[in-house]
Design a protein around this motif. Structure first.
Motif, PDB file in Angstrom:
ATOM      1  N   VAL A 529      18.167  13.361  85.869  1.00  0.00           N
ATOM      2  CA  VAL A 529      16.791  13.765  86.191  1.00  0.00           C
ATOM      3  C   VAL A 529      16.630  15.248  85.850  1.00  0.00           C
ATOM      4  O   VAL A 529      17.138  16.112  86.578  1.00  0.00           O
ATOM      5  N   PRO A 530      15.972  15.566  84.756  1.00  0.00           N
ATOM      6  CA  PRO A 530      15.821  16.966  84.360  1.00  0.00           C
ATOM      7  C   PRO A 530      15.069  17.764  85.428  1.00  0.00           C
ATOM      8  O   PRO A 530      14.233  17.234  86.154  1.00  0.00           O
ATOM      9  N   ASN A 531      15.417  19.042  85.507  1.00  0.00           N
ATOM     10  CA  ASN A 531      14.717  19.970  86.395  1.00  0.00           C
ATOM     11  C   ASN A 531      14.713  19.467  87.849  1.00  0.00           C
ATOM     12  O   ASN A 531      13.700  19.516  88.539  1.00  0.00           O
ATOM     13  N   SER A 532      15.879  18.975  88.283  1.00  0.00           N
ATOM     14  CA  SER A 532      16.001  18.493  89.669  1.00  0.00           C
ATOM     15  C   SER A 532      17.084  19.287  90.396  1.00  0.00           C
ATOM     16  O   SER A 532      17.941  19.918  89.766  1.00  0.00           O
ATOM     17  N   ALA A 533      17.028  19.255  91.713  1.00  0.00           N
ATOM     18  CA  ALA A 533      18.021  19.943  92.540  1.00  0.00           C
ATOM     19  C   ALA A 533      18.309  19.097  93.775  1.00  0.00           C
ATOM     20  O   ALA A 533      17.528  18.216  94.138  1.00  0.00           O
ATOM     21  N   LEU A 578       9.143  18.863 102.576  1.00  0.00           N
ATOM     22  CA  LEU A 578       9.144  19.685 101.359  1.00  0.00           C
ATOM     23  C   LEU A 578       9.987  19.056 100.253  1.00  0.00           C
ATOM     24  O   LEU A 578       9.848  19.406  99.083  1.00  0.00           O
ATOM     25  N   ALA A 579      10.881  18.139 100.617  1.00  0.00           N
ATOM     26  CA  ALA A 579      11.683  17.429  99.609  1.00  0.00           C
ATOM     27  C   ALA A 579      10.860  16.293  99.019  1.00  0.00           C
ATOM     28  O   ALA A 579       9.803  15.923  99.544  1.00  0.00           O
ATOM     29  N   ASP A 580      11.362  15.734  97.921  1.00  0.00           N
ATOM     30  CA  ASP A 580      10.674  14.614  97.263  1.00  0.00           C
ATOM     31  C   ASP A 580      11.298  13.261  97.613  1.00  0.00           C
ATOM     32  O   ASP A 580      10.588  12.259  97.717  1.00  0.00           O
ATOM     33  N   LYS A 641      17.869   3.426  91.425  1.00  0.00           N
ATOM     34  CA  LYS A 641      16.666   3.539  92.258  1.00  0.00           C
ATOM     35  C   LYS A 641      16.242   5.003  92.384  1.00  0.00           C
ATOM     36  O   LYS A 641      15.059   5.350  92.249  1.00  0.00           O
ATOM     37  N   ALA A 642      17.220   5.898  92.640  1.00  0.00           N
ATOM     38  CA  ALA A 642      16.908   7.322  92.803  1.00  0.00           C
ATOM     39  C   ALA A 642      16.344   7.900  91.506  1.00  0.00           C
ATOM     40  O   ALA A 642      15.344   8.632  91.521  1.00  0.00           O
ATOM     41  N   MET A 647      11.796   9.717  88.160  1.00  0.00           N
ATOM     42  CA  MET A 647      11.207   9.765  86.811  1.00  0.00           C
ATOM     43  C   MET A 647       9.811   9.139  86.780  1.00  0.00           C
ATOM     44  O   MET A 647       9.064   9.327  85.824  1.00  0.00           O
ATOM     45  N   ASN A 648       9.497   8.351  87.810  1.00  0.00           N
ATOM     46  CA  ASN A 648       8.180   7.709  87.860  1.00  0.00           C
ATOM     47  C   ASN A 648       7.425   8.286  89.056  1.00  0.00           C
ATOM     48  O   ASN A 648       7.354   7.690  90.129  1.00  0.00           O
TER      49      ASN A 648
END
Length: 711
Positions: A529-533, A578-580, A641-642, A647-648
């Motif tokens: 997942v690009p640009n993820s933390a 605040l998290a996704d 799943k994650a 990504m969607n």
């Protein structure tokens, strides 16, 4: 030169027969003592008896003959010898102490204490009676008197390293950890090779959050004594707490071998049940560990020598001859600022007083927090029993005619499970505190649900399973944290140094719940997942550098892992939003944390396994009505799943919106509805008991004919 000494004594008796009466007792007694020191008990017994024949008033011979007889298992004869010694000198301190020791070994602690106190009435120069009395006081929860006894031991011998360690252990048990650390360090200064002192110092360091110091001390203990099961098992748990996984697989194999050997030998396992729930061990082995701890609680209970309790006649409530209400007792050390009270705070006052009379028994003193005050004011009866001994608490519960007694601790800190082993109530139940089986024959039921503890896994539980509707895990957010739903009170990522532009995965679980497999999966997700933390907590802080270095070893930049400090409860729930996406730990799920994040409107991905603690998060998700979108069945599916949700974004946003929309209406957060279902379970338990049947698995329906309000 013991053999030469024996020859001399024999010659003395043979060559001067006229000395036999005058000095024969001394020669025979000395010869017997020499045999005793050599471990030749049969010869020692013969010569002590010879000494007594020479002089029937020879005090020491009676006492020493008693010791020799005791050592070969002839206990009744030993007791007779000690009494003969006391008949000649009623204040003989060694004979009094030796009688105390026999009764101590027989778990007849009241009799043992009487003899130790009698010893101390005639001499204060012996340390052994003080040490043994301290053990008795500790067993009875009387820590102040135990510490006073250890103070006397150290007055008699200031360099008694054992006394320092024992006093340190007592300090540690009552939360005076800094004083415990001082005693252990002092003991090590006196006796640097004392492995037990190093291991106990390690445990105290761990309790103080000094995890690296704890690891060092455990390793020192094992260097001094390589075959030290407690140190090996506790070192593993300490390393697990800070994600030190270098020799993890090898250590788990070693620890599992230790546990199996200990169970075979009927020794209390060195792995505690609460640690076992988060270990990748066979569930049946975890059950065996719990069984051994339950049996140990029965042993503690037996020391109080209580006669069996009488219980109320099993008559159905509200029937002719029955009482108007069920009398329910809750026993806990966690009525205060503790996750249990954060979750259950409203439950005790929400019970319907027409059907249920609630008694809360607090094993911990008042911490003066809002949670303690609230339960104290809302529960119908609230009794602080923290200063009472376990037998007195059991008597009180029985006198209160409790019909169903709930264990809210299980194998957690502050528990007094020996009270349940005394069986003061006819029905005894485990709930909430310990997410696993108690292994106790005296706990009839475990309150759980169909997802967390399906009947196909009933063989890994000792209790009969009570399946509540929806989810067994209660919470109090609708009453206490409704402001989280206010859109005007939202926090900002910048408040916590979180990047505004990145997709943030989060796991707020304690670090001991993590393992290499799940962390590698998280690293794979971040790579895909690009640009993820990934947002984690310093829970504890000592694990941060290790996890960062593992991530770097997996090819990730250090800034892909973000750590923040643990926050106060209210702030923790609000900032979770605040998290996704929350990533759960399969080995031991988010329990309280899982309810926190779902109330905050944060979706999760969770993978249920077999043991209870691995399935709780899945049950939480199902009780929102959105479980199928968050529960997976394999590690591969977990990763997919994650990644798919990250990504969607429209799909994830739709899930987040649905979760936020159902918070006020779904069963998970409906505390009042949950309490009614728990009451239905209690009535079913009592009616099964009244029918003369043994406890049995059952499922609670929300229109249950066993429940007065559903008829």
């Amino acid at each position: 030169m013991p053999q030469e000494a024996i020859v001399c004594y024999q010659r003395a008796l043979q060559t001067r027969p006229e000395y036999a009466m005058a000095y024969g007792n001394m020669a025979a007694g000395n010869m017997a003592s020499t045999y005793y020191e050599q471990g030749q008990m049969d010869m020692a017994i013969v010569h002590y008896k010879q000494a007594i024949e020479c002089d029937s008033g020879f005090l020491e011979a009676y006492n020493n003959l008693g010791n020799a007889l005791k050592d070969v298992g002839r206990i009744d004869e030993a007791i007779q010898c000690y009494h003969q010694c006391l008949a000649l000198q009623p204040n003989h301190p060694q004979a009094l102490t030796n009688l105390g020791n026999i009764y101590m070994e027989w778990n007849m602690v009241a009799a043992a204490a009487t003899y130790y106190k009698a010893t101390l009435a005639v001499t204060t120069g012996l340390s052994a009676p003080f040490s043994n009395l301290a053990i008795i006081y500790k067993q009875q929860g009387n820590y102040a008197d135990a510490i006073s006894c250890y103070n006397e031991v150290l007055r008699i011998d200031p360099l008694a390293a054992d006394g320092l360690v024992n006093r340190g252990n007592t300090f540690k048990e009552i939360g005076r950890v800094s004083e415990a650390i001082q005693d252990y360090i002092h003991a090590i200064t006196i006796r640097p090779t004392m492995a037990e002192a190093h291991a106990n110092l390690a445990s105290a360091y761990k309790d103080s959050g000094l995890v690296e110091a704890a690891v060092k001390s455990y390793k020192q203990a094992l260097h001094l004594r390589p075959d030290f099961p407690e140190a090996t098992c506790n070192l593993l748990h300490t390393l697990q707490c800070v994600c030190s996984w270098e020799d993890r697989e090898k250590m788990f194999i070693e620890v599992e071998g230790i546990i199996r050997r200990q169970i075979k030998m009927s020794v209390l396992p060195s792995v505690q049940p609460f640690h076992a729930i988060a270990y990748p061990i066979d569930p049946l082995l975890a059950l065996d560990i719990s069984r051994k701890y339950a049996a140990h609680c029965s042993l503690i209970a037996s020391r109080y020598a209580l006669p069996p309790f009488n219980h109320l006649n099993p008559v159905p409530v509200k029937s002719e001859g029955g009482s108007g209400r069920l009398r329910i007792g809750y026993l806990s050390s966690d009525f205060g600022n503790h996750p249990l009270s954060h979750l259950m705070g409203s439950v005790f006052g929400m019970h319907n007083r027409e059907n249920v009379e609630v008694f809360c028994y607090a094993l911990s003193p008042n911490d003066s927090t809002e949670w303690r005050q609230r339960i104290q004011s809302e529960a119908e009866h609230f009794i602080d029993v923290s200063s009472m001994s376990s037998d007195m608490i059991a008597k009180l519960i029985n006198e209160d005619k409790i019909q169903i007694l709930i264990n809210l601790n299980g194998y957690t800190k502050g528990a007094r499970n020996e009270i349940f082993a005394m069986q003061p109530a006819p029905i005894q139940v485990s709930y909430m505190g310990f997410p696993g089986t108690t292994g106790a024959s005296y706990i009839d039921y475990l309150v759980t649900d169909e997802f967390v503890s399906p009947l196909c896994y009933a063989h890994i539980y000792s209790e009969k399973l009570v399946h509540l509707p929806h989810c067994y895990f209660v919470n109090d957010y609708k009453q206490k944290n409704r402001d989280v739903l206010d859109p005007n009170c939202q926090l900002k990522r910048s408040d916590y140094g979180l990047p505004e532009d990145k997709f943030i995965f989060a796991c707020f679980n304690q670090l001991y719940k993590m393992d290499p497999e799940i962390f590698n999966t998280w690293c794979n997700i971040l790579k895909r997942v690009p640009n993820s933390a990934l947002w984690l907590l310093r829970f504890p802080a000592a694990g941060e550098m290790r996890l960062r270095s593992y991530a770097v070893a997996q090819g990730l930049q250090p800034d892909r892992i973000i750590f923040t400090d643990v926050a106060m409860k209210h702030e923790h729930i609000r900032r979770s939003a605040l998290a996704d996406l929350f990533l759960d730990t399969p080995l031991c799920n988010a329990h309280t944390t899982g309810t926190d994040i779902l109330w905050a409107g944060l979706p999760m991905v969770t993978l249920p396994l077999e043991k209870m603690a691995t399935r709780v998060a899945g049950s939480l998700c199902l009780a929102t009505g959105l479980g199928e979108e968050m529960i997976v069945s394999s590690m591969k599916e977990y990763e997919e799943k994650a990644v798919s949700l990250a990504m969607n974004r429209p799909k994830l946003q739709a899930l987040t919106n649905k979760l936020k929309a159902v918070r006020m209406s779904c069963p998970l957060f409906d505390t009042a509805r949950w309490v009614r279902n728990l009451e239905r379970a209690y009535f079913k338990m009592w009616n099964v008991h009244c029918s003369g049947s043994r406890p049995q698995h059952f499922k609670v329906a929300e229109n249950d004919v066993d429940f007065p309000c559903d008829r």
